[in-house]
Design a protein around this motif. Structure first.
Motif, PDB file in Angstrom:
ATOM      1  N   VAL A 339       1.000  -1.290  -0.108  1.00 36.46           N
ATOM      2  CA  VAL A 339      -0.011   0.053   0.017  1.00 36.46           C
ATOM      3  C   VAL A 339       0.819   1.395  -0.163  1.00 36.46           C
ATOM      4  N   VAL A 340       1.881   1.158   0.722  1.00 34.99           N
ATOM      5  CA  VAL A 340       2.761   2.509   0.835  1.00 34.99           C
ATOM      6  C   VAL A 340       3.415   2.637  -0.673  1.00 34.99           C
ATOM      7  N   GLY A 341       3.858   1.597  -1.244  1.00 34.84           N
ATOM      8  CA  GLY A 341       4.476   1.491  -2.401  1.00 34.84           C
ATOM      9  C   GLY A 341       3.270   2.204  -3.688  1.00 34.84           C
ATOM     10  N   SER A 342       2.281   1.680  -3.441  1.00 40.85           N
ATOM     11  CA  SER A 342       1.294   2.120  -4.648  1.00 40.85           C
ATOM     12  C   SER A 342       1.113   3.647  -4.158  1.00 40.85           C
ATOM     13  N   ALA A 343       0.847   4.003  -2.958  1.00 37.80           N
ATOM     14  CA  ALA A 343       0.558   5.343  -2.590  1.00 37.80           C
ATOM     15  C   ALA A 343       1.773   6.403  -3.237  1.00 37.80           C
ATOM     16  N   LEU A 344       3.007   5.863  -3.162  1.00 38.57           N
ATOM     17  CA  LEU A 344       3.884   6.919  -3.708  1.00 38.57           C
ATOM     18  C   LEU A 344       4.033   7.072  -4.960  1.00 38.57           C
ATOM     19  N   TYR A 345       2.976   6.326  -5.610  1.00 38.04           N
ATOM     20  CA  TYR A 345       2.916   6.539  -7.054  1.00 38.04           C
ATOM     21  C   TYR A 345       2.561   8.064  -7.520  1.00 38.04           C
ATOM     22  N   ASP A 346       1.885   8.731  -6.618  1.00 41.48           N
ATOM     23  CA  ASP A 346       1.438  10.174  -6.908  1.00 41.48           C
ATOM     24  C   ASP A 346       1.435  10.800  -5.617  1.00 41.48           C
ATOM     25  N   ALA A 347       2.154  12.045  -5.764  1.00 38.71           N
ATOM     26  CA  ALA A 347       2.605  12.930  -4.358  1.00 38.71           C
ATOM     27  C   ALA A 347       1.264  13.546  -4.161  1.00 38.71           C
ATOM     28  N   ARG A 348       0.320  13.420  -4.915  1.00 41.04           N
ATOM     29  CA  ARG A 348      -1.183  14.112  -4.383  1.00 41.04           C
ATOM     30  C   ARG A 348      -1.806  13.045  -3.278  1.00 41.04           C
ATOM     31  N   GLY A 349      -1.390  11.745  -3.392  1.00 43.44           N
ATOM     32  CA  GLY A 349      -1.889  10.626  -2.498  1.00 43.44           C
ATOM     33  C   GLY A 349      -1.291  11.006  -1.067  1.00 43.44           C
ATOM     34  N   SER A 350      -0.398  11.894  -0.899  1.00 47.21           N
ATOM     35  CA  SER A 350       0.184  11.979   0.499  1.00 47.21           C
ATOM     36  C   SER A 350      -0.385  12.265   1.573  1.00 47.21           C
ATOM     37  N   ALA A 351      -1.696  13.091   1.496  1.00 49.22           N
ATOM     38  CA  ALA A 351      -2.718  13.034   2.816  1.00 49.22           C
ATOM     39  C   ALA A 351      -3.176  11.593   2.911  1.00 49.22           C
TER      40      ALA A 351
END
Length: 563
Positions: A339-351
């Motif tokens: 999940v962390v790796g997938s979320a890092l695909y787009d900086a806009r998912g940082s929140a």
């Protein structure tokens, strides 16, 4: 009274594993010092194969809006026998909005490998005005003549849908299941099994270029699509009009490695994705520490150490995170890493990522959990329903059918354990996740004699533009894109000062978008080494339209990204 605890079903958990298994995604013989000399493929061009006739009509129901048109192209199964057996390639286009000022066709590949590209996106309205946007499902994929080894995707998941193992017994189970899957491919895949290398996809692409009437190719490749572009540029260098490779792969690492010893590493270790993910995570944690809107922020606390404590807890036992309805998702160590790796695909998912990590901390420390973990559970359930109900077949073997034919890999599955352990020392979790992504290549039954291994420096008719995110790309590391730009006969590198996977057409940087649009319209790329800044910080609110774009890009739910 507490609500009854309901645990996630096995099918949802399996879908979650598929969600966080990154494909992206899933060599030069002469441009790298001490690199092995690559044998020329038996066929460099298309061998005089007939240009297919495209009869455009409505696209299959439910695949695209009425503005799109679809067709099927007949291409040779083998370009060594260009007039022999044919297979089908599914093609789609969105006609130019301003046909009187139309420049030509802009071809698109979304990556994967094994990604369906038949319905190309509108990456920029300015490009839709002047180009027909053309996409295709590569041979062996989706609506093209498919590589198919299983009755359905759930049977495929039994063999190829596992998260990376963390114990010797899990490793034995995953190796056995994977070998069962590759045995099934040996029995069921059919002749396309030996003809899916990127070189043959590039030959198909050249026939499609001719079929739409373009003398030279205009192409946008994302992620793995950058390798397709690099192969095309070296097979057909005089036919390159304009080509942007976004999230560039090092073609040496992808295929053979720079030395004979590299061939004993899985290709997913060689390409450096784990290091790219680690760099992106470090950037996220640095930004989180400085932004009060990040839920994972804790003044006076080293966020790297805090993150490591989460991983340590998940290694010990799955972290149980209940939501307000009583559902409990058990977050194992591999799922957390995924999940962390997938979320890092787009900086806009940082929140979202900050909320998710804090929900795990809260669960470990016995506090009420936040909603982010439940949001990921919900999207996994949606994926399970969608995958289970899809009409066409798009199984994971379609990824391996390309990647394993392109690349040198060890034949002993035990080498994956060694490589994962070594990579994990530099990038905990990400090393094992990315290394095991290619495990089927150890026993993959296909061999494509026409794969391309270099050289990569043939001078092209026009410059090739490579894009890279220099603060961390969790799938195709920035260093790989930089190497790609250096290797190409006329490569130019445009960098984005951000982390994430991909830079153009995602409403991230007007600077990047303007440079790419000008290049496609006018043919002049930005100067090599140009650096663009993003237009927003990772924790700035996302509007609805940008949220949809980001969700499509990351695979995360729109509601999670919009907060």
């Amino acid at each position: 009274m507490h609500p009854p605890i309901r645990r996630s079903t096995g099918r949802v958990a399996t879908a979650m594993a598929l969600v966080v298994t990154v494909c992206g995604l899933p060599a030069t013989a002469f441009a790298v010092e001490d690199s092995p000399v690559a044998a020329e493929p038996a066929v460099l061009g298309t061998g005089g194969a007939a240009v297919p006739v495209l009869e455009w009509g409505p696209c299959p129901e439910g695949t695209a809006s009425a503005a799109y048109e679809c067709a099927t192209a007949a291409v040779p199964l083998s370009y060594q026998d260009p007039h022999g057996e044919r297979i089908e390639v599914a093609v789609g286009r969105l006609p130019a909005a301003d046909p009187e000022n139309r420049i030509g066709s802009l071809f698109f590949n979304p990556g994967g490998p094994g990604g369906s590209g038949r319905i190309p996106p509108v990456l920029a309205p300015e490009l839709h005005e002047r180009f027909d946007l053309v996409g295709f499902d590569p041979r062996g994929v989706a609506d093209s003549t498919p590589l198919r080894c299983f009755a359905d995707v759930w049977e495929a998941a039994d063999s190829f849908g596992h998260v990376f193992p963390t114990t010797p017994s899990e490793e034995r189970r995953v190796i056995e299941a994977t070998r069962t899957g590759t045995d099934a491919c040996a029995e069921e895949a059919g002749p396309v099994l030996d003809h899916m290398s990127t070189a043959n996809v590039a030959r198909d692409l050249d026939l499609l270029r001719a079929a739409v009437g373009d003398e030279q190719l205009t192409f946008h490749g994302f992620s793995y699509g950058t390798h397709l572009g690099a192969v095309y540029a070296n097979l057909f260098p005089d036919r390159v009009r304009a080509m942007t490779l976004d999230g560039g792969l090092d073609p040496v690492a992808w295929t053979t490695g720079a030395s004979p010893a590299d061939a004993e590493l899985p290709y997913t270790t060689r390409i450096g994705s784990a290091a790219g993910a680690q760099r992106a995570l470090s950037t996220f944690l640095d930004v989180c520490a400085e932004d009060e809107r990040c839920a994972f922020r804790e003044p006076g606390v080293d966020l790297r150490e805090k993150y490591d404590r989460v991983l340590d807890a998940a290694r010990t036992a799955p972290i149980e995170v209940p939501d307000e309805d009583g559902w409990v998702m058990e977050w194992s160590y591999p799922l957390v890493v995924g999940v962390v790796g997938s979320a890092l695909y787009d900086a806009r998912g940082s929140a979202f990522l900050g909320d998710y990590l804090q929900s795990l901390v809260d669960a470990v420390e016995g506090r009420a959990a936040r909603g982010a973990s439940a949001a990921v559970t919900a999207v996994a359930a949606d994926v399970a329903a969608a995958v289970g109900g899809q009409e066409r077949y798009a199984g994971p073997e379609q990824n391996f059918g390309v990647a394993c034919l392109d690349s040198d890999n060890p034949s002993d599955p035990a080498r994956w354990s060694e490589a994962a352990a070594a990579s994990d020392r530099e990038a905990p979790g990400f090393g094992a996740m990315w290394t095991y992504e290619s495990l089927p290549c150890a026993t993959w039954p296909g061999v494509d004699e026409d794969r391309y291994q270099g050289p990569w420096d043939r001078p092209t008719a026009n410059p090739v533009l490579v894009l890279g995110n220099r603060l961390g790309d969790p799938a195709t590391p920035y260093e790989g894109g930089r190497e790609l730009a250096d290797l190409l006969g006329d490569g130019r590198l445009l960098s984005l000062d951000a982390f994430g996977h991909g830079a153009f057409g995602l409403q991230i940087s007007d600077c990047v978008d303007a440079a790419v649009i000008e290049y496609y319209l006018g043919g002049e790329p930005p100067a090599d080494g140009t650096v663009c800044a993003p237009d927003r910080t990772p924790f700035d609110p996302i509007d609805d339209e940008a949220g949809v774009v980001a969700a499509e890009h990351t695979g995360l739910p729109v509601t999670a990204l919009l907060g």
